[in-house]
Design a protein around this motif. Structure first.
Motif, mmCIF file in Angstrom:
data_model
loop_
_atom_site.group_PDB
_atom_site.id
_atom_site.type_symbol
_atom_site.label_atom_id
_atom_site.label_comp_id
_atom_site.label_asym_id
_atom_site.label_seq_id
_atom_site.Cartn_x
_atom_site.Cartn_y
_atom_site.Cartn_z
ATOM 1 N N ASP A 226 1.812 6.964 -6.881
ATOM 2 C CA ASP A 226 0.589 7.790 -7.017
ATOM 3 C C ASP A 226 1.376 9.212 -6.671
ATOM 4 O O ASP A 226 1.040 10.258 -7.868
ATOM 5 C CB ASP A 226 -0.645 7.530 -6.323
ATOM 6 C CG ASP A 226 -1.260 6.439 -6.758
ATOM 7 O OD1 ASP A 226 -1.071 6.146 -7.772
ATOM 8 O OD2 ASP A 226 -2.174 5.805 -6.010
ATOM 9 N N GLN A 227 1.876 9.425 -5.718
ATOM 10 C CA GLN A 227 2.307 10.630 -5.240
ATOM 11 C C GLN A 227 3.531 11.148 -6.282
ATOM 12 O O GLN A 227 3.770 12.673 -6.623
ATOM 13 C CB GLN A 227 2.988 10.640 -3.932
ATOM 14 C CG GLN A 227 1.709 10.746 -2.891
ATOM 15 C CD GLN A 227 2.245 10.733 -1.323
ATOM 16 O OE1 GLN A 227 3.508 10.377 -1.261
ATOM 17 N NE2 GLN A 227 1.297 10.885 -0.636
ATOM 18 N N ASP B 219 2.419 1.665 -3.684
ATOM 19 C CA ASP B 219 1.350 2.359 -4.544
ATOM 20 C C ASP B 219 1.117 3.780 -4.152
ATOM 21 O O ASP B 219 0.853 4.447 -5.246
ATOM 22 C CB ASP B 219 -0.091 1.587 -4.215
ATOM 23 C CG ASP B 219 0.223 0.033 -4.655
ATOM 24 O OD1 ASP B 219 1.039 -0.097 -5.420
ATOM 25 O OD2 ASP B 219 -0.790 -0.790 -4.276
ATOM 26 N N THR B 220 0.963 3.936 -2.952
ATOM 27 C CA THR B 220 0.822 5.427 -2.586
ATOM 28 C C THR B 220 2.018 6.605 -2.785
ATOM 29 O O THR B 220 1.800 7.307 -3.471
ATOM 30 C CB THR B 220 0.703 5.646 -1.031
ATOM 31 O OG1 THR B 220 -0.622 5.024 -0.608
ATOM 32 C CG2 THR B 220 0.457 7.126 -0.790
ATOM 33 N N GLN C 198 0.719 -1.185 0.025
ATOM 34 C CA GLN C 198 0.027 -0.188 0.201
ATOM 35 C C GLN C 198 0.726 1.419 0.176
ATOM 36 O O GLN C 198 0.464 2.185 -0.720
ATOM 37 C CB GLN C 198 -0.994 -0.041 1.333
ATOM 38 C CG GLN C 198 -2.000 -0.862 1.115
ATOM 39 C CD GLN C 198 -2.820 -1.134 2.265
ATOM 40 O OE1 GLN C 198 -2.525 -0.255 3.299
ATOM 41 N NE2 GLN C 198 -4.008 -1.766 2.202
#
Length: 68
Positions: free
Chosen positions: A29-30, A25-26, A22
């Motif tokens: 995205d950032q 993935d974050t 997680q």
């Protein structure tokens, strides 16, 4: 090592792996959002520079004198 302790360690490892996925993935995205914002900032800086250059070139010739 008793069976329950092994189960607890495996459970913690599974939760840590999920948390790591997680977080990864974050982070992805950032990073994409940061790249988009950097591109936008460069475009805005270029636009401001063009506007400033145009204002400096044409401001004296097109300016209306104060007595009008």
């Amino acid at each position: 090592m008793d069976e329950q302790r092994l189960i607890d360690i495996e459970t913690k490892l599974a939760f840590q792996e999920e948390a790591l996925r997680q977080l990864n993935d974050t982070l992805i995205d950032q990073q994409a959002r940061v790249a988009d914002l950097e591109r936008l900032c460069r475009e805005l800086a270029a636009r401001i520079a063009r506007i400033s250059e145009g204002a400096e070139k044409g401001s004296a010739a097109e300016e209306i004198p104060p007595h009008y």
